[in-house]
Design a protein around this motif. Structure first.
Motif, short mmCIF file in Angstrom:
data_model
loop_
_atom_site.label_atom_id
_atom_site.label_comp_id
_atom_site.label_asym_id
_atom_site.label_seq_id
_atom_site.Cartn_x
_atom_site.Cartn_y
_atom_site.Cartn_z
N ALA A 1 2.63 3.31 -8.99
CA ALA A 1 1.57 4.15 -8.42
C ALA A 1 2.12 5.32 -7.61
O ALA A 1 1.33 6.13 -7.10
CB ALA A 1 0.64 3.31 -7.56
N GLY A 2 3.44 5.41 -7.46
CA GLY A 2 4.03 6.52 -6.73
C GLY A 2 4.21 6.28 -5.25
O GLY A 2 4.36 7.25 -4.49
N ALA A 3 4.19 5.01 -4.82
CA ALA A 3 4.34 4.72 -3.39
C ALA A 3 5.77 5.00 -2.95
O ALA A 3 6.73 4.74 -3.66
CB ALA A 3 3.99 3.26 -3.12
N ARG A 4 5.87 5.52 -1.74
CA ARG A 4 7.18 5.78 -1.15
C ARG A 4 7.80 4.48 -0.66
O ARG A 4 7.11 3.46 -0.55
CB ARG A 4 7.05 6.79 -0.01
N PRO A 5 9.15 4.47 -0.38
CA PRO A 5 9.79 3.21 0.05
C PRO A 5 9.12 2.56 1.25
O PRO A 5 8.93 1.33 1.27
CB PRO A 5 11.22 3.66 0.36
N VAL A 6 8.77 3.34 2.25
CA VAL A 6 8.11 2.76 3.43
C VAL A 6 6.77 2.17 3.05
O VAL A 6 6.37 1.10 3.55
CB VAL A 6 7.97 3.82 4.53
N ARG B 1 5.53 -1.71 3.40
CA ARG B 1 4.36 -2.05 4.22
C ARG B 1 3.28 -2.77 3.42
O ARG B 1 2.68 -3.74 3.92
CB ARG B 1 3.78 -0.76 4.83
N TRP B 2 3.01 -2.34 2.20
CA TRP B 2 1.86 -2.85 1.47
C TRP B 2 2.21 -3.82 0.34
O TRP B 2 1.32 -4.53 -0.14
CB TRP B 2 1.07 -1.68 0.89
N ALA B 3 3.48 -3.86 -0.11
CA ALA B 3 3.84 -4.73 -1.22
C ALA B 3 4.79 -5.85 -0.82
O ALA B 3 4.72 -6.95 -1.38
CB ALA B 3 4.46 -3.91 -2.35
N PRO C 1 3.33 -8.02 3.30
CA PRO C 1 2.24 -9.02 3.22
C PRO C 1 2.64 -10.30 2.54
O PRO C 1 2.12 -11.37 2.87
CB PRO C 1 1.15 -8.27 2.42
N GLN C 2 3.58 -10.23 1.58
CA GLN C 2 4.01 -11.45 0.91
C GLN C 2 4.98 -12.27 1.76
O GLN C 2 4.90 -13.51 1.79
CB GLN C 2 4.69 -11.10 -0.41
N ALA C 3 5.89 -11.59 2.45
CA ALA C 3 6.94 -12.30 3.19
C ALA C 3 6.53 -12.68 4.60
O ALA C 3 7.13 -13.58 5.19
CB ALA C 3 8.20 -11.44 3.25
N LEU C 4 5.51 -12.01 5.15
CA LEU C 4 5.20 -12.21 6.57
C LEU C 4 4.79 -13.64 6.92
O LEU C 4 5.22 -14.14 7.97
CB LEU C 4 4.11 -11.23 7.00
N GLY D 1 6.14 -8.37 -8.69
CA GLY D 1 5.04 -7.68 -9.37
C GLY D 1 4.35 -6.64 -8.50
O GLY D 1 4.20 -5.47 -8.92
N PRO D 2 3.87 -7.00 -7.30
CA PRO D 2 3.23 -5.98 -6.46
C PRO D 2 4.15 -4.81 -6.11
O PRO D 2 3.68 -3.68 -5.99
CB PRO D 2 2.85 -6.78 -5.20
N VAL D 3 5.44 -5.08 -5.94
CA VAL D 3 6.38 -3.99 -5.64
C VAL D 3 6.47 -3.04 -6.83
O VAL D 3 6.47 -1.80 -6.66
CB VAL D 3 7.76 -4.57 -5.29
N GLU D 4 6.56 -3.58 -8.04
CA GLU D 4 6.62 -2.73 -9.23
C GLU D 4 5.32 -1.95 -9.41
O GLU D 4 5.34 -0.78 -9.84
CB GLU D 4 6.90 -3.59 -10.45
N ALA D 5 4.18 -2.58 -9.10
CA ALA D 5 2.91 -1.87 -9.21
C ALA D 5 2.82 -0.72 -8.21
O ALA D 5 2.35 0.38 -8.54
CB ALA D 5 1.76 -2.84 -8.98
#
Length: 296
Positions: A188-193, A197-199, A202-205, A180-184
């Motif tokens: 929103a137009g986020a680049r792969p990096v 970093r933000w989607a 934080p979930q896997a760390l 879900g966060p990755v799709e959001a």
């Protein structure tokens, strides 16, 4: 109501499945075990002497524990064993840091939900190859000819050996996150990096860090094996003591290993549990207190 439509009052019980396949499988497995025991050509008669031999070694090693640890030379034995054990912990810690830093980007490359299929295949085969090589082989063949004997060789061998396992576990942790966060972020137009970093991270760390701590525990045990070939740490001391048959000092060294390993495992396990569970328990307890105070 006609006879055709009248419900039947008796039902025939189904025929139970045959137990013969299960029984034949057990008999075949038992025959294979008996054949393997017979072909191993072991001297099973010596098993009767095993309890006496173990008791003899326990008595020999236990004599070092009966002396006052503050008296010379016993105090020196305890200090030496503790120093070498701390050296093994340092080797394991540095090796874990090397494996963690190098395995994190490889984990992203090996994750099917992040990287292309070709990159995933190549990266996973590389991780499989690294994971298939024991640390002692890495130390003897690759690292020792360059850096010689010493703790640095052991730390580098542990670090390289950790890359394969940590990279695979990191990839699996990344593949199991909530999309879900990755799709959001993508919407929103986020680049792969930015998505990584933000989607994703934080979930896997939390799970990845727990894997790092678990690998640190494994590296502590592996460092003792590497010490036998001269890579430093507690293993080098044990190798020297066994060659000289100094059983009293061996007993002291083994006790230090057991105590330090238990302490490290307990601390690491508590940290892992705290990282994985997060602050959920404290937050739930705080919510229950707030609800109780509101009712009052």
């Amino acid at each position: 109501m006609t006879a055709a439509t009248r419900p039947t009052t008796t039902m025939k019980r189904p025929t139970p499945p045959s137990k013969w396949p299960h029984t034949i499988g057990l008999l075949v497995s038992l025959a294979v075990v008996i054949l393997a025991v017979w072909l191993v050509d072991a001297n099973w008669i010596r098993l009767a002497d095993l309890p006496a031999s173990i008791g003899n070694y326990v008595v020999l090693m236990g004599e070092g524990l009966t002396h006052n640890p503050l008296e010379v030379p016993w105090s020196e034995y305890w200090v030496l064993a503790t120093q070498r054990m701390l050296e093994s912990i340092q080797m394991a810690w540095i090796g874990t840091l090397i494996g963690a830093v190098l395995s994190l980007p490889l984990g992203f490359l090996a994750a099917r939900t992040v990287s292309p299929a070709g990159v995933v295949f190549v990266t996973r085969q590389f991780l499989n190859a690294v994971r298939a090589l024991p640390e002692i082989i890495l130390a003897i063949v690759l690292i020792m000819p360059i850096f010689g004997l010493g703790p640095l060789t052991g730390a580098l061998a542990l670090g390289i050996g950790s890359i394969g396992t940590l990279g695979k576990l990191t990839a699996e942790a990344i593949e199991s996150i909530d999309p879900g966060p990755v799709e959001a972020a993508l919407a929103a137009g986020a680049r792969p990096v930015q998505r990584m970093r933000w989607a994703i991270l934080p979930q896997a760390l939390p799970e990845i860090v727990a894997f790092w701590l678990y690998r640190f525990e494994i590296n502590i045990r592996a460092s003792a094996v590497l010490g036998v070939i001269g890579a430093g740490g507690i293993g080098s001391l044990l190798s020297q003591l066994f060659n000289r048959r100094e059983w009293e000092q061996i007993g002291i060294t083994l006790v230090v290993i057991i105590l330090v390993t238990i302490a490290v495992d307990s601390i690491s396990g508590a940290v892992r549990a705290r990282i994985i569970s997060g602050g959920g328990r404290k937050l739930a307890a705080r919510e229950r207190r707030d609800e109780a105070s509101a009712i009052v």
